[in-house]
Write a protein that holds these residues in place. Structure first.
Motif, short mmCIF file in Angstrom:
data_model
loop_
_atom_site.label_atom_id
_atom_site.label_comp_id
_atom_site.label_asym_id
_atom_site.label_seq_id
_atom_site.Cartn_x
_atom_site.Cartn_y
_atom_site.Cartn_z
N LEU A 12 111.66 34.01 38.98
CA LEU A 12 111.50 35.46 38.78
C LEU A 12 110.63 35.72 37.53
N LEU A 13 110.86 34.94 36.47
CA LEU A 13 110.04 35.12 35.26
C LEU A 13 108.56 34.84 35.58
N ASP A 14 108.31 33.82 36.40
CA ASP A 14 106.92 33.54 36.83
C ASP A 14 106.35 34.75 37.55
N ALA A 41 114.99 42.43 39.71
CA ALA A 41 114.64 43.08 38.44
C ALA A 41 114.13 44.49 38.72
N TYR A 42 114.21 45.35 37.71
CA TYR A 42 113.59 46.68 37.80
C TYR A 42 112.70 46.86 36.59
N ARG A 43 111.41 47.14 36.84
CA ARG A 43 110.46 47.35 35.74
C ARG A 43 110.34 48.84 35.48
N LEU A 44 110.92 49.28 34.36
CA LEU A 44 110.93 50.71 34.04
C LEU A 44 109.60 51.13 33.41
N ALA A 69 111.90 59.73 38.21
CA ALA A 69 112.95 59.30 39.14
C ALA A 69 112.67 57.83 39.45
N LEU A 70 113.74 57.02 39.48
CA LEU A 70 113.58 55.58 39.74
C LEU A 70 112.92 55.38 41.11
N GLU A 71 112.10 54.32 41.21
CA GLU A 71 111.29 54.11 42.42
C GLU A 71 111.55 52.74 43.04
N ALA A 72 111.68 52.73 44.36
CA ALA A 72 111.91 51.46 45.07
C ALA A 72 110.79 50.45 44.78
N GLY A 73 109.58 50.95 44.61
CA GLY A 73 108.43 50.07 44.38
C GLY A 73 108.46 49.34 43.04
N ARG A 74 109.35 49.72 42.14
CA ARG A 74 109.44 49.06 40.84
C ARG A 74 110.48 47.94 40.82
N PHE A 75 111.15 47.72 41.95
CA PHE A 75 112.07 46.58 42.05
C PHE A 75 111.25 45.33 42.34
N VAL A 76 111.66 44.21 41.73
CA VAL A 76 111.02 42.91 42.01
C VAL A 76 112.14 41.95 42.43
N ALA A 77 111.97 41.30 43.58
CA ALA A 77 113.04 40.41 44.06
C ALA A 77 112.56 38.97 44.16
N GLN A 78 113.41 38.05 43.78
CA GLN A 78 113.15 36.61 43.96
C GLN A 78 114.29 36.05 44.80
N PRO A 79 113.99 35.59 46.03
CA PRO A 79 115.05 34.97 46.82
C PRO A 79 115.63 33.77 46.08
#
Ligand code: MN
Length: 322
Positions: free
Chosen positions: A25-27, A295-298, A303-313
């Motif tokens: 995720l950090l990568d 993660a969520y990049r603020l 208003a919070l946005e779905a597009g700002r979520f970052v997911a790592q399986p």
């Protein structure tokens, strides 16, 4: 505790001992290794919502990675219920010789099993890790956001010690926090485990570990759930319960629509990535069940946005998995 100025904040959900997934995720977030350290991309500062440990395959490495980021000034880590439980599990009860603040019954030992196995290999790591857990804040507030492991609850925060931007359990409060009836106990229960509500008389459900429960977690952030169906979070359908009836709870917290966004973990989500309300985001997407770390990049969105979520399986490293 003072939060840094001039940094962008990114929040990271429950990790539960998935160190290589955290590194991946950090990568993905663009944190590059420089001279043995991971450095932030674009003035990013990480806020971990807690639950670094238990269930996973590399708990100690997860703690070491997060702690390194905190100590180099690029992150802060909140206390999750699993860090809190670990401290209690390993702390002798001063009033009951031979006992611990968290009893060593099978349920508690099973929940902590993956960490206990790793500590057997590296016993020297345990004391230092637990000492660090004791220093973690239970809640943090910035002018543009709030963060807690499970539930933002102002009355519970009043019980804790405020230092700068964070709230802490005072060194002398660790024993009280193990005693039902003491204010510290109930404050920690609410902030780190979330408020609960009884199911209608006689009904129950089976939680994620198969334990029978007669109380359920609630959607505390919902300002006014009308029915039990809307209010309760049940792992499986409660036996024989009709939830289509009014939800009456004078202590329902609710989260005000005009408050700064609040980030937390704890509540397993299987849904698509996205906020729970415009100013509410749970970031626990079941890394503990080998699903994904989120993660969520603020930014400066209102208003919070779905597009700002970052997911790592989750990179599943259990034997026999690929
Ligand atoms: Mn968790």
């Amino acid at each position: 505790m003072q939060l840094p100025q001039d940094r962008r904040f990114t929040f990271i959900g429950d990790i539960h001992g998935q160190a290589n997934t955290l590194l991946a995720l950090l990568d993905k977030l663009g944190w590059k290794r420089q001279g043995g350290r991971r450095r932030p991309s674009d003035h990013e500062f990480l806020v971990f919502v807690g639950d670094l440990i238990d269930r996973g395959t590399s708990n100690l490495q997860t703690v070491e990675t997060v702690r390194e980021l905190v100590e180099q000034g690029d992150a802060l880590c909140l206390m999750g219920n699993h860090e809190f439980n670990a401290v209690h599990y390993h702390t002798p009860d001063p009033d009951n010789p031979g006992e611990y603040l968290r009893p060593h019954i099978k349920k508690n030992t099973d929940q902590h099993e993956s960490v206990l196995a790793e500590l057997e290999e590296q016993p020297e790591t345990g004391a230092e890790m637990l000492a660090w857990f004791r220093t973690l804040p239970l809640a943090v507030e910035h002018e543009s956001w709030r963060c807690v492991h499970a539930c933002w609850h102002p009355a519970s925060l009043e019980v804790l010690e405020r230092r700068g931007d964070g709230w802490f359990l005072d060194e002398s409060a660790w024993v009280q926090s193990a005693r039902r009836g003491e204010p510290e106990y109930h404050a920690v229960e609410t902030l780190l485990k979330g408020p609960e509500h009884p199911l209608p008389g006689g009904s129950y459900f089976l939680d994620k570990d198969g334990h029978r429960r007669e109380v359920a977690r609630i959607r505390w952030w919902d300002p006014a759930p009308a029915t039990l169906q809307q209010a309760l979070l049940c792992g499986s359908t409660p036996g024989g319960a009709n939830l289509d009836r009014p939800y009456e709870n004078p202590h329902h917290p609710g989260y005000p629509a005009d408050a700064p966004p609040v980030f937390f973990g704890h509540y397993w989500k299987e849904d698509e990535l996205g906020p729970d309300r415009p100013n509410v985001a749970c970031l626990d997407y079941r890394a503990g069940m080998f699903d994904k770390l989120v993660a969520y990049r603020l930014g400066d969105e209102t208003a919070l946005e779905a597009g700002r979520f970052v997911a790592q399986p989750v990179i599943d490293e259990r034997p026999g998995q690929d």
